[in-house]
Design a protein around this motif. Structure first.
Motif, PDB file in Angstrom:
ATOM      1  N   PHE A  50      51.581 -11.075 -14.127  1.00 41.13           N
ATOM      2  CA  PHE A  50      52.904 -10.002 -14.470  1.00 41.13           C
ATOM      3  C   PHE A  50      52.300  -9.285 -15.462  1.00 41.13           C
ATOM      4  CE2 PHE A  50      55.214 -14.164 -13.156  1.00 41.13           C
ATOM      5  CZ  PHE A  50      55.470 -13.864 -11.817  1.00 41.13           C
ATOM      6  N   ASN A  51      52.493  -7.972 -15.332  1.00 42.78           N
ATOM      7  CA  ASN A  51      52.232  -6.972 -16.091  1.00 42.78           C
ATOM      8  C   ASN A  51      53.452  -6.468 -16.914  1.00 42.78           C
ATOM      9  OD1 ASN A  51      49.393  -6.829 -15.582  1.00 42.78           O
ATOM     10  ND2 ASN A  51      49.888  -5.716 -13.970  1.00 42.78           N
ATOM     11  N   ASP A  52      54.700  -7.027 -16.554  1.00 43.86           N
ATOM     12  CA  ASP A  52      56.006  -6.409 -17.159  1.00 43.86           C
ATOM     13  C   ASP A  52      56.740  -7.486 -17.563  1.00 43.86           C
ATOM     14  OD1 ASP A  52      56.152  -6.840 -14.301  1.00 43.86           O
ATOM     15  OD2 ASP A  52      57.331  -5.030 -14.039  1.00 43.86           O
ATOM     16  N   PHE A  53      56.388  -8.691 -17.757  1.00 39.51           N
ATOM     17  CA  PHE A  53      57.489  -9.775 -17.736  1.00 39.51           C
ATOM     18  C   PHE A  53      58.056  -9.500 -19.153  1.00 39.51           C
ATOM     19  CE2 PHE A  53      59.109 -14.004 -18.827  1.00 39.51           C
ATOM     20  CZ  PHE A  53      59.217 -14.478 -17.639  1.00 39.51           C
ATOM     21  N   PRO A  54      59.384  -9.617 -19.149  1.00 35.20           N
ATOM     22  CA  PRO A  54      60.235  -9.350 -20.354  1.00 35.20           C
ATOM     23  C   PRO A  54      60.244 -10.237 -21.469  1.00 35.20           C
ATOM     24  CG  PRO A  54      61.641 -10.259 -18.574  1.00 35.20           C
ATOM     25  CD  PRO A  54      60.181  -9.902 -17.942  1.00 35.20           C
ATOM     26  N   GLY A  55      59.842  -9.877 -22.661  1.00 38.54           N
ATOM     27  CA  GLY A  55      59.700 -10.836 -23.583  1.00 38.54           C
ATOM     28  C   GLY A  55      58.174 -11.522 -24.071  1.00 38.54           C
ATOM     29  N   GLY A  56      57.402 -10.850 -23.026  1.00 40.86           N
ATOM     30  CA  GLY A  56      55.941 -11.455 -22.866  1.00 40.86           C
ATOM     31  C   GLY A  56      55.688 -13.043 -22.632  1.00 40.86           C
ATOM     32  N   LEU A  83      65.803 -15.276 -22.610  1.00 41.63           N
ATOM     33  CA  LEU A  83      66.027 -16.191 -21.366  1.00 41.63           C
ATOM     34  C   LEU A  83      66.724 -15.558 -20.373  1.00 41.63           C
ATOM     35  CD1 LEU A  83      67.053 -19.523 -23.460  1.00 41.63           C
ATOM     36  CD2 LEU A  83      65.006 -19.291 -21.864  1.00 41.63           C
ATOM     37  N   TYR A  84      67.854 -14.734 -20.778  1.00 42.41           N
ATOM     38  CA  TYR A  84      68.595 -13.868 -19.762  1.00 42.41           C
ATOM     39  C   TYR A  84      67.639 -12.851 -18.862  1.00 42.41           C
ATOM     40  CZ  TYR A  84      71.880 -10.500 -17.974  1.00 42.41           C
ATOM     41  OH  TYR A  84      72.565  -9.646 -17.084  1.00 42.41           O
ATOM     42  N   SER A  85      66.755 -12.245 -19.680  1.00 39.51           N
ATOM     43  CA  SER A  85      65.635 -11.307 -19.103  1.00 39.51           C
ATOM     44  C   SER A  85      64.714 -11.899 -18.126  1.00 39.51           C
ATOM     45  CB  SER A  85      65.284 -10.366 -20.226  1.00 39.51           C
ATOM     46  OG  SER A  85      66.092  -9.684 -21.083  1.00 39.51           O
ATOM     47  N   ALA A  86      64.371 -13.188 -18.907  1.00 39.71           N
ATOM     48  CA  ALA A  86      63.306 -13.808 -17.724  1.00 39.71           C
ATOM     49  C   ALA A  86      64.053 -14.335 -16.491  1.00 39.71           C
ATOM     50  CB  ALA A  86      63.136 -15.161 -18.852  1.00 39.71           C
ATOM     51  N   ALA A  87      65.188 -15.101 -16.518  1.00 40.13           N
ATOM     52  CA  ALA A  87      66.040 -15.294 -15.473  1.00 40.13           C
ATOM     53  C   ALA A  87      66.220 -14.327 -14.478  1.00 40.13           C
ATOM     54  CB  ALA A  87      67.389 -15.832 -16.158  1.00 40.13           C
ATOM     55  N   LYS A  88      66.758 -12.908 -14.991  1.00 39.07           N
ATOM     56  CA  LYS A  88      66.688 -12.029 -13.980  1.00 39.07           C
ATOM     57  C   LYS A  88      65.407 -11.495 -13.364  1.00 39.07           C
ATOM     58  CE  LYS A  88      69.903  -8.546 -14.400  1.00 39.07           C
ATOM     59  NZ  LYS A  88      70.947  -8.398 -13.723  1.00 39.07           N
ATOM     60  N   PHE A  89      64.387 -11.394 -14.150  1.00 41.70           N
ATOM     61  CA  PHE A  89      63.055 -11.181 -13.756  1.00 41.70           C
ATOM     62  C   PHE A  89      62.447 -11.917 -12.598  1.00 41.70           C
ATOM     63  CE2 PHE A  89      58.441 -11.001 -13.978  1.00 41.70           C
ATOM     64  CZ  PHE A  89      58.000  -9.638 -13.520  1.00 41.70           C
ATOM     65  N   MET A  90      62.785 -13.345 -12.924  1.00 43.45           N
ATOM     66  CA  MET A  90      62.257 -14.335 -12.208  1.00 43.45           C
ATOM     67  C   MET A  90      63.203 -15.030 -10.991  1.00 43.45           C
ATOM     68  SD  MET A  90      59.284 -15.095 -12.964  1.00 43.45           S
ATOM     69  CE  MET A  90      58.731 -16.761 -12.383  1.00 43.45           C
ATOM     70  N   GLU A  91      64.440 -14.211 -10.999  1.00 43.09           N
ATOM     71  CA  GLU A  91      65.638 -14.524  -9.916  1.00 43.09           C
ATOM     72  C   GLU A  91      65.966 -15.865  -9.993  1.00 43.09           C
ATOM     73  OE1 GLU A  91      64.239 -13.036  -6.074  1.00 43.09           O
ATOM     74  OE2 GLU A  91      63.337 -11.106  -6.955  1.00 43.09           O
ATOM     75  N   GLN A 129      66.318  -7.683 -30.206  1.00 45.47           N
ATOM     76  CA  GLN A 129      65.278  -8.426 -29.078  1.00 45.47           C
ATOM     77  C   GLN A 129      65.358  -7.610 -27.907  1.00 45.47           C
ATOM     78  OE1 GLN A 129      66.220 -12.488 -28.756  1.00 45.47           O
ATOM     79  NE2 GLN A 129      64.474 -13.322 -30.089  1.00 45.47           N
ATOM     80  N   CYS A 130      66.627  -7.017 -27.746  1.00 41.26           N
ATOM     81  CA  CYS A 130      67.108  -6.397 -26.529  1.00 41.26           C
ATOM     82  C   CYS A 130      66.189  -4.925 -26.563  1.00 41.26           C
ATOM     83  CB  CYS A 130      68.572  -6.124 -26.421  1.00 41.26           C
ATOM     84  SG  CYS A 130      69.349  -7.744 -25.847  1.00 41.26           S
ATOM     85  N   GLN A 131      65.622  -4.502 -27.845  1.00 43.94           N
ATOM     86  CA  GLN A 131      65.116  -3.233 -27.687  1.00 43.94           C
ATOM     87  C   GLN A 131      63.890  -3.251 -26.715  1.00 43.94           C
ATOM     88  OE1 GLN A 131      66.574  -1.419 -32.042  1.00 43.94           O
ATOM     89  NE2 GLN A 131      64.854  -2.642 -31.931  1.00 43.94           N
ATOM     90  N   ASP A 132      63.227  -4.402 -26.714  1.00 40.53           N
ATOM     91  CA  ASP A 132      62.217  -4.319 -26.304  1.00 40.53           C
ATOM     92  C   ASP A 132      62.151  -4.911 -24.562  1.00 40.53           C
ATOM     93  OD1 ASP A 132      60.690  -3.369 -28.261  1.00 40.53           O
ATOM     94  OD2 ASP A 132      60.785  -5.690 -29.251  1.00 40.53           O
ATOM     95  N   LEU A 133      63.300  -5.438 -23.963  1.00 37.64           N
ATOM     96  CA  LEU A 133      63.808  -5.767 -22.770  1.00 37.64           C
ATOM     97  C   LEU A 133      64.438  -4.814 -21.952  1.00 37.64           C
ATOM     98  CD1 LEU A 133      64.839  -9.300 -24.151  1.00 37.64           C
ATOM     99  CD2 LEU A 133      62.686  -8.616 -23.452  1.00 37.64           C
ATOM    100  N   SER A 134      63.943  -4.617 -20.831  1.00 35.10           N
ATOM    101  CA  SER A 134      64.237  -3.686 -19.990  1.00 35.10           C
ATOM    102  C   SER A 134      65.695  -3.926 -19.124  1.00 35.10           C
ATOM    103  CB  SER A 134      63.017  -3.134 -18.877  1.00 35.10           C
ATOM    104  OG  SER A 134      62.784  -4.089 -18.138  1.00 35.10           O
ATOM    105  N   ASN A 135      65.832  -5.263 -18.862  1.00 32.85           N
ATOM    106  CA  ASN A 135      67.102  -5.578 -18.001  1.00 32.85           C
ATOM    107  C   ASN A 135      67.838  -6.327 -18.756  1.00 32.85           C
ATOM    108  OD1 ASN A 135      65.419  -7.891 -18.561  1.00 32.85           O
ATOM    109  ND2 ASN A 135      65.050  -8.445 -16.452  1.00 32.85           N
ATOM    110  N   VAL A 140      73.285  -6.016 -24.306  1.00 32.16           N
ATOM    111  CA  VAL A 140      73.308  -4.846 -25.133  1.00 32.16           C
ATOM    112  C   VAL A 140      74.916  -4.392 -25.329  1.00 32.16           C
ATOM    113  CG1 VAL A 140      72.776  -2.525 -25.767  1.00 32.16           C
ATOM    114  CG2 VAL A 140      71.050  -4.277 -24.793  1.00 32.16           C
ATOM    115  N   GLU A 141      75.626  -4.121 -24.303  1.00 30.35           N
ATOM    116  CA  GLU A 141      76.659  -3.675 -24.019  1.00 30.35           C
ATOM    117  C   GLU A 141      77.837  -4.649 -24.796  1.00 30.35           C
ATOM    118  OE1 GLU A 141      80.420  -2.421 -20.885  1.00 30.35           O
ATOM    119  OE2 GLU A 141      78.284  -2.706 -20.367  1.00 30.35           O
TER     120      GLU A 141
END
Length: 405
Positions: A50-56, A83-91, A129-135, A140-141
């Motif tokens: 994974f080259n773009d895993f959110p949160g590394g 955790l939210y970004s990882a969950a979105k990424f890993m479906e 933290q969200c500044q470095d997370l794409s999803n 953020v809202e």
């Protein structure tokens, strides 16, 4: 019983994890389940990169804890965005139909519903933290909405009598009834306590936050004060390119506000910085228009801006002419117009002794305003006398050329 690790996961080149792909992690992750299908892979260890895993690596490890603890993990403001970004990424959601196991996305969304009980610091930690997370746009809202609400209601901690409310249109209103100078001063400090802490957000998040504040009818005067504070604090600590970008974003954000809520003096200061950094022509024009709209609030010192490098005249007369054009486009009001006329008479008298000022520019200044702007031309006559005294030979030469002599 020992767990068989048959999958190596390289996370963004930071760290590799050995996991069980079939019995554990694939049963939670739709992404991995689809990747491996029903194959067992034999005894061979497979590798996923994974080259773009959110949160590394940190985000992946948190996600693994959820999987290896049968869906149990402490979700709090410090790890929710990861955790939210990882969950979105890993479906890892209810859309993954092959399992009845707990899904991480649902749990993080449920935890996010408690955002009203988070502290100010917890909101900022999550937002940063969200500044470095794409999803993580939904987090953020919600964080920004909560921050804006608390900033608008900050007068609750002020010693002066106040009331705060949010109406059905989403407009925040804060009132301070005390007329004591000291109380009003304290109210102002209380109302701007968040300036320094919010300044720690990235430029893109500042842009999102200010646009959200403006859309919720947050006080535009307070927003403009924050933007000038932010611009000054960032210009001390950033490089040339970053300074230019910061100035241009600040100008864009000021431009969407009610211009009358922006201090004219501060706009002149911003313009001088913009000119020194050579920001885009579009940004300079926006500042000029904002200044021009309230030119009657300017002083002579504000207008005495040196000419650009390479120009012959001492002062930037063309810039002042553009201010006047913007002012006149806003509609002519007698009281404001007379104030501008008085200011221009002083300006013309100040630049008249400049031997490098072309007759055409002097004439443009003298004729820029309509006749109704002045009750008397005495100051203008004095300025003309000064100009002729210094530039008589030039005027005679121009006149001769015009008359063909």
């Amino acid at each position: 019983m020992a767990v068989c690790c048959d999958l190596e996961v390289d996370v963004n080149g930071e760290e590799s994890f050995m996991v069980d792909k079939q019995k554990i992690i694939s049963s939670y992750s739709g992404r991995l389940s689809k990747l491996f299908g029903k194959s067992t892979g034999g005894t061979r260890t497979l590798k996923v990169i994974f080259n773009d895993f959110p949160g590394g690596a940190e985000g992946f490890e948190l996600m693994l804890r959820f999987c290896y603890n049968n869906g149990r993990i402490d979700i709090n403001p410090s790890n929710l965005s990861l955790l939210y970004s990882a969950a979105k990424f890993m479906e890892m959601s209810s859309d993954f139909p092959s399992t009845t196991r707990p899904n991480l996305l649902e749990q993080t969304e449920k935890s996010l519903q408690q955002i009203g009980y988070w502290t100010w610091s917890e909101l900022l930690v999550t937002l940063k933290q969200c500044q470095d997370l794409s999803n993580s746009s939904s987090i953020v809202e919600k964080c920004m909405d909560s921050l804006i609400g608390r900033m608008a209601l900050s007068s609750e901690s002020s010693p002066c009598p106040s009331t705060s409310s949010q109406d059905s249109s989403g407009t925040f209103r804060v009132s301070c009834d005390s007329r004591s100078t000291e109380s009003l001063k304290t109210c102002f400090v209380r109302g701007t306590w968040w300036f320094e802490e919010i300044s720690g957000l990235s430029l893109s998040f500042i842009e999102m936050l200010i646009k959200a504040m403006a859309s919720k009818k947050f006080d535009h005067g307070t927003i403009s004060k924050f933007l000038f504070y932010y611009q000054k604090s960032k210009c001390y600590s950033t490089s040339g390119g970053e300074k230019v970008k910061t100035i241009e974003v600040v100008i864009d954000l000021l431009h969407i506000l009610d211009w009358s809520s922006i201090p004219c003096k501060s706009l002149f200061g911003l313009l001088r910085v913009a000119l020194s950094l050579n920001v885009s022509k579009c940004s300079r024009k926006k500042v000029e228009n904002m200044i021009g709209s309230q030119l009657d609030q300017a002083t002579l010192d504000n207008l005495l801006i040196p000419s650009p490098h390479g120009a012959n005249s001492l002062y930037d007369v063309n810039l002042v002419l553009r201010f006047l054009k913007s002012f006149l486009q806003g509609g002519i009001y007698s009281i404001r117009l007379k104030k501008v006329a008085s200011l221009m008479d002083m300006y013309i008298a100040e630049v008249a002794p400049d031997p490098s000022l072309k007759p055409s520019k002097f004439l443009a200044l003298a004729m820029a305003l309509p006749d109704s702007a002045r009750d008397s031309y005495n100051e203008m006559y004095r300025a003309i006398d000064m100009y002729l005294e210094v530039n008589f030979s030039v005027v005679v030469k121009v006149a001769a050329e015009v008359l063909g002599l």
